[in-house]
Design a protein around this motif. Sequence first.
Motif, PDB file in Angstrom:
ATOM      1  N   UNK A   1       0.846  -1.148  -0.097  1.00 16.43           N
ATOM      2  CA  UNK A   1       0.056  -0.189  -0.073  1.00 16.43           C
ATOM      3  C   UNK A   1       0.991   1.304  -0.003  1.00 16.43           C
ATOM      4  N   UNK A   2       1.910   1.407   0.899  1.00 15.19           N
ATOM      5  CA  UNK A   2       2.771   2.367   0.889  1.00 15.19           C
ATOM      6  C   UNK A   2       3.350   2.573  -0.422  1.00 15.19           C
ATOM      7  N   UNK A   3       4.063   1.681  -1.106  1.00 21.62           N
ATOM      8  CA  UNK A   3       4.730   1.948  -2.180  1.00 21.62           C
ATOM      9  C   UNK A   3       3.745   2.224  -3.505  1.00 21.62           C
ATOM     10  N   UNK A   4       2.575   2.116  -3.357  1.00 23.53           N
ATOM     11  CA  UNK A   4       1.512   2.521  -4.367  1.00 23.53           C
ATOM     12  C   UNK A   4       0.615   3.488  -3.891  1.00 23.53           C
TER      13      UNK A   4
ATOM     14  N   UNK B   1      -6.497 -17.857 -13.382  1.00 21.92           N
ATOM     15  CA  UNK B   1      -5.137 -17.780 -14.084  1.00 21.92           C
ATOM     16  C   UNK B   1      -4.721 -16.475 -14.431  1.00 21.92           C
ATOM     17  N   UNK B   2      -5.547 -15.741 -14.960  1.00 23.12           N
ATOM     18  CA  UNK B   2      -5.335 -14.259 -15.510  1.00 23.12           C
ATOM     19  C   UNK B   2      -4.938 -13.309 -14.496  1.00 23.12           C
ATOM     20  N   UNK B   3      -5.800 -13.450 -13.313  1.00 19.54           N
ATOM     21  CA  UNK B   3      -5.684 -12.617 -12.221  1.00 19.54           C
ATOM     22  C   UNK B   3      -4.257 -12.892 -11.699  1.00 19.54           C
ATOM     23  N   UNK B   4      -4.032 -14.200 -11.435  1.00 15.09           N
ATOM     24  CA  UNK B   4      -2.561 -14.446 -10.795  1.00 15.09           C
ATOM     25  C   UNK B   4      -1.534 -13.825 -11.770  1.00 15.09           C
ATOM     26  N   UNK B   5      -1.665 -14.036 -12.785  1.00 12.30           N
ATOM     27  CA  UNK B   5      -0.626 -13.665 -13.737  1.00 12.30           C
ATOM     28  C   UNK B   5      -0.458 -12.057 -13.831  1.00 12.30           C
ATOM     29  N   UNK B   6      -1.397 -11.312 -13.811  1.00  5.25           N
ATOM     30  CA  UNK B   6      -1.516  -9.980 -13.644  1.00  5.25           C
ATOM     31  C   UNK B   6      -0.637  -9.528 -12.366  1.00  5.25           C
ATOM     32  N   UNK B   7      -1.074 -10.347 -11.300  1.00  4.59           N
ATOM     33  CA  UNK B   7      -0.527  -9.985 -10.049  1.00  4.59           C
ATOM     34  C   UNK B   7       0.888 -10.087 -10.061  1.00  4.59           C
ATOM     35  N   UNK B   8       1.215 -11.338 -10.594  1.00  3.71           N
ATOM     36  CA  UNK B   8       2.907 -11.647 -10.657  1.00  3.71           C
ATOM     37  C   UNK B   8       3.560 -10.688 -11.544  1.00  3.71           C
TER      38      UNK B   8
ATOM     39  N   UNK C   1       2.644  -7.513 -12.088  1.00  4.08           N
ATOM     40  CA  UNK C   1       2.687  -6.351 -11.142  1.00  4.08           C
ATOM     41  C   UNK C   1       3.785  -6.256 -10.169  1.00  4.08           C
ATOM     42  N   UNK C   2       4.037  -7.433  -9.529  1.00  2.00           N
ATOM     43  CA  UNK C   2       5.132  -7.512  -8.494  1.00  2.00           C
ATOM     44  C   UNK C   2       6.485  -7.867  -9.117  1.00  2.00           C
ATOM     45  N   UNK C   3       6.622  -7.488 -10.382  1.00  3.08           N
ATOM     46  CA  UNK C   3       8.186  -7.700 -10.963  1.00  3.08           C
ATOM     47  C   UNK C   3       9.290  -7.067 -10.335  1.00  3.08           C
ATOM     48  N   UNK C   4       8.715  -5.856  -9.998  1.00  4.82           N
ATOM     49  CA  UNK C   4       9.888  -4.865  -9.260  1.00  4.82           C
ATOM     50  C   UNK C   4      10.076  -5.320  -7.816  1.00  4.82           C
TER      51      UNK C   4
ATOM     52  N   UNK D   1      11.218  -8.872  -6.454  1.00  3.09           N
ATOM     53  CA  UNK D   1      11.402 -10.290  -6.849  1.00  3.09           C
ATOM     54  C   UNK D   1      10.924 -11.029  -5.692  1.00  3.09           C
ATOM     55  N   UNK D   2      11.349 -10.468  -4.286  1.00  2.11           N
ATOM     56  CA  UNK D   2      11.093 -11.397  -3.142  1.00  2.11           C
ATOM     57  C   UNK D   2       9.434 -11.263  -3.037  1.00  2.11           C
ATOM     58  N   UNK D   3       8.907 -10.188  -2.960  1.00  2.52           N
ATOM     59  CA  UNK D   3       7.257 -10.381  -2.790  1.00  2.52           C
ATOM     60  C   UNK D   3       6.896 -11.353  -3.933  1.00  2.52           C
ATOM     61  N   UNK D   4       7.266 -11.281  -5.135  1.00  2.00           N
ATOM     62  CA  UNK D   4       6.435 -12.062  -6.304  1.00  2.00           C
ATOM     63  C   UNK D   4       6.791 -13.553  -6.028  1.00  2.00           C
TER      64      UNK D   4
END
Length: 264
Positions: free
Chosen positions: A186-189, A225-232, A234-237, A239-242
């Motif tokens: 939340x803070x980073x967004x 699957x589509x939502x999961x892929x979108x989240x993954x 988004x999290x590419x910045x 990697x540890x959260x991803x």
Amino acid sequence: MLRIVCIGAGRLAGHLMPQLEQAGHRVIQVYSRTRAHAETLASTLTAAEVPDSLRHVDPDADLYFLTVPDDAIPDVSRVLASRIHGGIIVHCSGVAPLEVLAEAARRGIFYPLQSFSPGRAIAWREVPIFVTADDPAIRETLLGLGRQVSGQVFGLDEKQKAWLHVAAVFANNFSNHTLALAEHICASAGISFDWLKPLIRLTFEKALDAGPEESQTGPAVRNDVNTIQQHIELLRQHPEWQQLYALLTESIREMAHRSGRTPG
Ligand SMILES: NC(=O)c1ccc[n+]([C@@H]2O[C@H](COP(=O)([O-])OP(=O)(O)OC[C@H]3O[C@@H](n4cnc5c(N)ncnc54)[C@H](OP(=O)(O)O)[C@@H]3O)[C@@H](O)[C@H]2O)c1
């Protein structure tokens, strides 16, 4: 009435010692590494003395509560065991085995499963207390003591106790950590963590009422699957959260698949 000596005037002792006195026992001494901390705790008790060192602890007490950090238990126990006349040495750790009290002739574990901090009231009747002892008479003494402060007191063997602590880490530390990650996201967004609070409350209420597995919702349990892929994506910045997202998603999917909730 048991005559109790408390070693270690920290977070647990600050809650437990007054409670044991309310149950009709007497804390006769409080010893701690920092004398001022022992004096502060003693001032909340009926007539507890503050000895100058571990070597000045009363050798004739019935119970010695070691409410010191886990790493300090073996040394404190060794010094005490060489001086006392037959009292029971008890530690309160969820992790340390009975073996850390190896030199004590009479020993046990009295583990209250709750998170204790100063200034935060504890509803003692609801705190589960777990007792472990190799001597049946000591086990009975500690179970009896536990029942005087809590409505939930259980005897556990060492193996069960080790598993209980692992389960507690998942329930408490890991769920709290995922909340901390949500706060960081939340803070980073630039959005407010407060917006998630009603959802967090309901999540825990439902998990406790209906059971956590039954209450699971979200993209992983739906196998969306589509939502999961979108989240993954988004999290590419991060990697540890991803990585954690992918691991937890897989774990939820597997559990849902095994229980027949999703096709997998
Ligand atoms: N806190 C919890 O939520 C909780 C819950 C269940 C079980 N436990 C267990 O309870 C035990 C105590 O935990 P805690 O959280 O109360 O720890 P804590 O707040 O860190 O307090 C430990 C106390 O022991 C004193 N101490 C440290 N080394 C000592 C030594 N060698 N001799 C005498 N006193 C010493 C400390 O010194 P000072 O006098 O310098 O302060 C401090 O007052 C641990 O076994 C823990 O696993 C804790």
